[in-house]
Structure formats: C-alpha cells, structure tokens
Design a protein around this motif. Structure first.
Motif, short mmCIF file in Angstrom:
data_model
loop_
_atom_site.label_atom_id
_atom_site.label_comp_id
_atom_site.label_asym_id
_atom_site.label_seq_id
_atom_site.Cartn_x
_atom_site.Cartn_y
_atom_site.Cartn_z
N GLY A 335 -5.84 60.75 1.55
CA GLY A 335 -5.08 61.03 0.34
C GLY A 335 -5.53 62.22 -0.46
N ILE A 336 -6.64 62.85 -0.09
CA ILE A 336 -7.11 64.02 -0.82
C ILE A 336 -6.23 65.22 -0.49
CG2 ILE A 336 -9.05 65.59 -1.21
CD1 ILE A 336 -9.51 62.78 -2.23
N CYS A 337 -5.71 65.87 -1.51
CA CYS A 337 -4.90 67.06 -1.32
C CYS A 337 -5.82 68.26 -1.07
CB CYS A 337 -4.03 67.33 -2.54
SG CYS A 337 -3.00 68.81 -2.40
N LEU A 338 -5.53 69.01 -0.02
CA LEU A 338 -6.34 70.17 0.34
C LEU A 338 -5.71 71.49 -0.08
CD1 LEU A 338 -7.51 69.08 3.91
CD2 LEU A 338 -8.80 68.98 1.78
N GLY A 339 -4.58 71.43 -0.76
CA GLY A 339 -3.97 72.64 -1.27
C GLY A 339 -2.82 73.15 -0.41
N GLU A 340 -2.33 74.32 -0.77
CA GLU A 340 -1.19 74.91 -0.09
C GLU A 340 -1.62 75.75 1.11
OE1 GLU A 340 2.57 75.77 -2.92
OE2 GLU A 340 0.80 76.98 -3.39
N LEU A 341 -0.91 75.59 2.21
CA LEU A 341 -1.08 76.47 3.35
C LEU A 341 -0.08 77.62 3.26
CD1 LEU A 341 -2.54 76.84 6.15
CD2 LEU A 341 -0.53 75.72 7.16
N ILE A 342 1.14 77.28 2.90
CA ILE A 342 2.20 78.26 2.66
C ILE A 342 2.73 78.03 1.25
CG2 ILE A 342 4.56 78.96 3.28
CD1 ILE A 342 2.61 79.93 5.30
N ALA A 343 2.78 79.08 0.44
CA ALA A 343 3.29 78.99 -0.92
C ALA A 343 4.71 79.54 -0.98
CB ALA A 343 2.38 79.76 -1.88
N ALA A 344 5.40 79.25 -2.08
CA ALA A 344 6.78 79.70 -2.22
C ALA A 344 6.88 81.22 -2.17
CB ALA A 344 7.35 79.17 -3.54
N GLU A 345 5.87 81.91 -2.68
CA GLU A 345 5.90 83.39 -2.69
C GLU A 345 5.74 83.99 -1.30
OE1 GLU A 345 1.93 82.06 -4.63
OE2 GLU A 345 4.06 81.49 -4.68
N ASP A 346 5.43 83.17 -0.30
CA ASP A 346 5.33 83.67 1.08
C ASP A 346 6.70 83.85 1.73
OD1 ASP A 346 2.51 83.81 1.13
OD2 ASP A 346 2.39 81.67 1.51
N ASN A 347 7.74 83.42 1.01
CA ASN A 347 9.13 83.65 1.42
C ASN A 347 9.50 82.99 2.76
OD1 ASN A 347 9.86 85.33 -0.83
ND2 ASN A 347 8.68 86.99 0.10
N LEU A 348 8.93 81.84 3.01
CA LEU A 348 9.34 81.05 4.17
C LEU A 348 10.27 79.96 3.65
CD1 LEU A 348 6.80 80.01 6.94
CD2 LEU A 348 9.20 79.37 6.84
N ARG A 349 11.57 80.29 3.61
CA ARG A 349 12.55 79.47 2.90
C ARG A 349 13.09 78.31 3.73
NH1 ARG A 349 11.11 81.12 -1.97
NH2 ARG A 349 11.37 83.36 -2.30
N HIS A 350 13.38 77.21 3.02
CA HIS A 350 14.12 76.07 3.57
C HIS A 350 13.55 75.58 4.89
CE1 HIS A 350 17.60 77.95 1.10
NE2 HIS A 350 16.94 77.06 0.37
N ILE A 351 12.31 75.17 4.85
CA ILE A 351 11.64 74.67 6.05
C ILE A 351 12.18 73.28 6.40
CG2 ILE A 351 9.43 74.04 7.09
CD1 ILE A 351 8.12 75.92 5.00
N ARG A 352 12.72 73.18 7.59
CA ARG A 352 13.23 71.89 8.05
C ARG A 352 12.57 71.44 9.35
NH1 ARG A 352 17.88 69.02 6.59
NH2 ARG A 352 18.87 70.76 5.50
N GLY A 353 12.13 72.41 10.17
CA GLY A 353 11.47 72.08 11.42
C GLY A 353 10.00 72.48 11.40
N MET A 354 9.11 71.56 11.80
CA MET A 354 7.68 71.87 11.80
C MET A 354 6.99 70.97 12.83
SD MET A 354 4.94 71.92 8.64
CE MET A 354 5.19 70.19 8.24
N CYS A 355 6.07 71.57 13.58
CA CYS A 355 5.34 70.80 14.60
C CYS A 355 3.99 71.46 14.85
CB CYS A 355 6.17 70.75 15.89
SG CYS A 355 5.33 69.97 17.28
#
Length: 379
Positions: A335-355
C-alpha cells in the motif's frame, strides 16, 4: 584360473610334446607332469562350478502401495510460492532508464490506432488490441507488428486466457461476446460465448473467471460462458466515498483490481470482501480483489483519476494508469505509494493499454495513437 584358461594351457602342452620328437625322458616327464596338474585343476574347477547353485530372483508387487496410489487424489502437488521479499518503504521509486516509441500502425490500417489493451502470453508473446482498426496484433521481439487478426468489430478488452490463447471482448451496448483467438503459426478465431452489455470497455481474467464490464457494474463468467454473478455499482462504496462506477482494471496472481473510476482502486479476492486499503490522497481508488472476492486492499492517490489499466512489476510493485489524469503511479504491494512514473506533463494522453513485459523487463504503454511506448526501468 578358469576352466577355459586351463584347457588352453593343456592343449598348448600337448602340442609341444607332439611337435618335439627328440624330447628326452626328463623333458617328456616334465610336460606330462604339467598336463596332470592342469587336468587336476580343471577337475577341481568343474566340481566347484557344479556345486554353485543358481539363484532365482523373484519380484513381488506391494499390493498395499498399489492400493494407496489408486486411492490417492494426486501424486505430486505444486504450489505457487509468493515472493516475500519486498522493497523497503524508504527505497527510491523506479525510474525510467530509457523510453522509445514503436510505430504499430500497419499499411492496411484505415484509422489512427487506439490501443485499448495489451497482454502477454506465458512464452513472452505480446498481443495488443486496436479498437479503431478492429484487430488484435502480435508483436515481435522489437515490438513491431508481426501479424494480426481481423475481428470485424472493435475490441473492447483483451486478456490472456491460456498458454497460447487470448480472449477478446467485442459487441454492442445491448449484447456482445467473448471471442477466443488461438495464437499459433497464425492468429485464428476459435470458440466464443455471448455476454450481456458487450459494448463497454473492460475485461479481465482472474481465478479462472472473466470479469466483464457492463452498464451497471461487472459480470463474472466462467470459462464455459456461464454467468456466475454480478457486482453492481454499490460495491464501489466499499472502495471510496465518491465512486463514479466500477471497472475491472487488471489482475495479478493474487488479486483482481477494480477501479471506482474516481479516486480508488481495490484489490479483491473471489469472495468480494475488502480486506486491505491502499490510500494516498493523490490517487483515484483501486481495489484489489483476491480469488474469494474479498477486497484485500484499496489504493488511492489524488493525482490519479479514472484508472483503466493496472500492471504488476516483477517484485510486486503495481503500476496504475489514469485514463483521465494522463499519468502512471506506482504502489508497493503493502500500500505504500512510490510516486509517479509518468506525469501528466509527459504528454502520454489517455492511457488505456498497459502491460509489464516480464520477458524483457519493460513497461509497455498504449493509448489513442499509432505509438507503443516502451519504458525500460532502472531500479
């Protein structure tokens, strides 16, 4: 000395006597004496051999053991051993070592790709679902499109359902189906079964069951297509105080992860009971559900909204992608949050697929573009 060796020496002595005519009495006496000794030795060997009895070995089956084997329910039992080694709460989060973009648009594609799901087979093969071009695509080791399968309708979800098989959700808002595709020398459609509310994004496979998004919640089907139960929107009240719905965002070996499409993600077992909550004010909620449908954990971070994809790193770290917040946040399994890997400013929009590619240790991310984003991580 063996009987055979003694006979050979006796014959040799006889040959010497017959070949030498001029042997004197002394020499002849010596040779005859040798022959008598050899004959006496042969006689003793013969008597000794006859006295030795042949031993017969008989094997008798253990009838009690046979009965035990027949009555046994299994001969070997295998268990998946969960990794207990976890990252220290103070350890720095994973970082991106390198990032590359791979074009997954084919020549015959008429539309810009919309990668709505990515999954990996046990042998490492990567399959992605392209909704706009109504196909699923197999990638090679360089993540380039190797071949594809035309579905006739846009895929709304994909998951691995066997050693060489994927299940794809297709259909309209009223009805639809789960279409199975065999991954062999070619990609070929095989069996299918009908589902309710097929026109909504969302499909996951956990505890040998399909978790299918519907207009009212999630339906759970077995592998034969029998509807086992439904989970309605009220379940999201177990995840957060302000849910917008529930969505099957992904699964690992221990939990099904259900997003409330707002601030939380719950890990749920197959009995649908919440047992652990992951909280961080920056994350939309996701519940982790184990194989008994018990909610085992809930993860929250206000930076994350509309989670529609969850993937697991090799040592238990969870990646959660926000479709609405355009980011990816990491959580430890406790449950410990480790932070962001990708932030909104990285412009990777509307992520729906991830593996997470377990074979090459890279995170694969897809969205409404012709690019597949390949992230190599440095831990």
């Amino acid at each position: 000395m063996t009987i055979t060796e003694a006979i050979e020496q006796l014959d040799k002595s006889r040959e010497q006597i017959s070949s030498l005519e001029n042997l004197n009495k002394t020499q002849r006496f010596v040779q005859e004496k040798i022959q008598k000794q050899l004959l006496a030795g042969i006689e003793k060997l013969s008597i000794s051999t006859k006295q030795k009895k042949a031993r017969a070995i008989q094997y008798t089956a253990n009838e009690e053991l046979i009965e035990q084997i027949i009555a046994a329910t299994f001969l070997v039992k295998t268990e998946e051993r969960r990794q207990t080694e976890e990252r220290s709460p103070n350890k720095e989060p994973l970082k991106i070592k390198s990032k590359k973009e791979v074009n997954v648009k084919e020549k015959d594609d008429k539309e810009t790709c919309w990668i709505i799901g990515i999954c990996q087979l046990p042998d490492g093969t990567i399959i992605l679902a392209d909704d706009k071009n109504r196909t699923i695509k197999r990638l090679d080791n360089d993540y380039k499109v190797k071949d594809h399968c035309d579905l006739g309708s846009g895929p709304l979800g994909i998951c691995c359902s066997g050693e060489s098989e994927v299940a794809v959700k297709v259909g309209s808002s009223k009805d639809g189906k789960i279409q199975f595709v065999h991954i062999g020398a070619t990609l070929s459609q095989t069996r299918s079964f009908d589902i309710e509310s097929g026109g909504y994004f969302g499909l996951s496979f956990f505890a040998d069951k399909f978790w299918v998004k519907t207009v009212n919640g999630i339906n759970i089907y077995n592998v034969s297509g029998t509807k086992l139960m439904s989970i309605d929107k009220s379940f999201s009240n177990e995840i957060s105080e302000s849910p917008k719905g529930i969505f099957p965002a992904g699964a690992d070996s221990t939990s099904q992860y259900i997003s409330d499409m707002n601030e939380s993600v719950a890990g749920v077992d197959s009995c649908r009971t919440v047992t652990k909550v992951f909280r961080d004010k920056r994350l939309s909620g996701v519940a982790g559900v184990d194989s008994y449908r018990t909610v085992t954990k809930v993860l929250r971070d206000k930076r994350l909204s509309g989670v529609m994809a969850v993937s697991c790193y090799q040592d238990g770290i969870l990646f959660m992608a926000g479709f609405l917040s355009d980011n990816i946040i990491m959580f430890r399994n406790d449950g410990i949050c480790l932070g962001e890997l990708i932030a909104a400013e990285d412009n990777l929009r509307h992520i729906r697929g991830m593996c997470f590619d377990n074979k090459h240790k890279r995170l694969l991310v897809g969205n409404s573009s012709n690019k597949l984003y390949v992230l190599e991580l440095d831990d």
